[in-house]
Scaffold this active site. Structure first.
Site, PDB file in Angstrom:
ATOM      1  N   GLU A 137     -15.921  -9.018 -10.403  1.00 49.40           N
ATOM      2  CA  GLU A 137     -15.398  -9.383 -11.720  1.00 49.40           C
ATOM      3  C   GLU A 137     -14.081 -10.125 -11.540  1.00 49.40           C
ATOM      4  O   GLU A 137     -13.132  -9.577 -10.975  1.00 49.40           O
ATOM      5  CB  GLU A 137     -15.175  -8.117 -12.558  1.00 49.40           C
TER       6      GLU A 137
ATOM      7  N   THR B 256     -11.908  -9.415 -18.701  1.00 47.84           N
ATOM      8  CA  THR B 256     -10.836  -9.698 -19.664  1.00 47.84           C
ATOM      9  C   THR B 256     -11.238 -10.841 -20.599  1.00 47.84           C
ATOM     10  O   THR B 256     -10.437 -11.704 -20.954  1.00 47.84           O
ATOM     11  CB  THR B 256      -9.490  -9.998 -18.967  1.00 47.84           C
TER      12      THR B 256
ATOM     13  N   LYS C  37     -18.774  -1.155 -20.991  1.00 40.03           N
ATOM     14  CA  LYS C  37     -17.693  -0.693 -20.122  1.00 40.03           C
ATOM     15  C   LYS C  37     -17.008   0.454 -20.873  1.00 40.03           C
ATOM     16  O   LYS C  37     -16.871   0.379 -22.097  1.00 40.03           O
ATOM     17  CB  LYS C  37     -16.762  -1.891 -19.931  1.00 40.03           C
TER      18      LYS C  37
ATOM     19  N   ARG D  20      -6.955 -13.362 -16.326  1.00 45.13           N
ATOM     20  CA  ARG D  20      -5.546 -12.985 -16.555  1.00 45.13           C
ATOM     21  C   ARG D  20      -4.594 -13.938 -15.866  1.00 45.13           C
ATOM     22  O   ARG D  20      -3.383 -13.744 -15.918  1.00 45.13           O
ATOM     23  CB  ARG D  20      -5.287 -11.571 -16.029  1.00 45.13           C
TER      24      ARG D  20
END
Ligand code: 3PG
Length: 208
Positions: A41, A69, A129, A45
């Site tokens: 993943e 994110t 998640k 960011r």
């Protein structure tokens, strides 16, 4: 669209990667793959994140790379444009559910409560998640959610460690766990790829 349950079950362990320099992406992915960790993943960011994902996709064929994110339609578009097999979000909003369905992105929303999980289920998503896992109740919360939500499966992330990962994975409703412990920022900065491979191997061995 990609089958997220199958993808997570095959992965079991998903490193959450925050990549500052795009040139680190390929050696980092190669180091993880060499340690037996293939599903990665890349968190959105850093400015380098999208390029890092594209580089891994193009240069490390053994890796299965997705985004994390993911917080906007624009983020989902990146996943769609790169044809990435999954996109994790820390949460789930009506706009994200709608955009993910429209763009055909395999969206894995973050949930932290029964109501948030019910919103995901209403949107046809039963693979979520749990975030931030340790802060919102971790293993006990997952055990509690297993009663009413028979079909829901999870990839908990947030505060999970090499020691706690096997405990999470022992739960029937947990398919995979995510975390940043496999890839300390100092090792990435120093190009300490051998240490990352060793840590990946050790974590995979602990999972049995
Ligand atoms: C995150 O989104 O930051 C992940 O949940 C990783 O959390 P961790 O750094 O606690 O492993």
């Amino acid at each position: 669209m990609h089958d997220t349950k199958h993808l997570l079950a095959a992965a079991r362990l998903i490193p959450v990667l925050t990549i500052e320099r795009a040139e680190d992406a390929v050696p980092l992915a190669q180091a993880l793959v060499a340690g037996g960790v293939k599903t990665l993943e890349i968190t959105l960011r850093t400015p380098a994140a999208a390029k890092a994902a594209a580089l891994i996709r193009a240069n490390v064929p053994e890796a299965i790379v997705g985004l994390g994110t993911v917080c906007s339609e624009e983020d989902l578009r990146l996943a769609a444009d790169l044809d990435l097999p999954f996109a994790f979000s820390p949460g789930g909003t009506p706009k994200l559910y709608e955009a993910a369905a429209r763009l055909g992105v395999a969206f894995i929303p973050g949930v932290a409560t029964a109501s948030e999980l019910m919103v995901a289920l209403e949107n046809g998503i039963d693979c979520c998640k749990l975030f931030p896992a340790e802060s919102v109740g971790g293993i006990n919360l997952l055990k509690s959610l297993a009663g009413p939500f028979l079909t829901a499966k999870f990839c908990p992330t947030g505060g999970i460690t090499e020691a706690s990962a096997p405990l999470y994975l022992a739960l029937p409703n947990v398919l995979a766990v995510g975390g940043s412990w496999l890839t300390p920022a100092a090792d990435i900065r120093a190009g300490n790829w051998a240490a990352i491979t060793e840590r990946a191997k050790a974590s995979m061995t602990k999972l049995g």
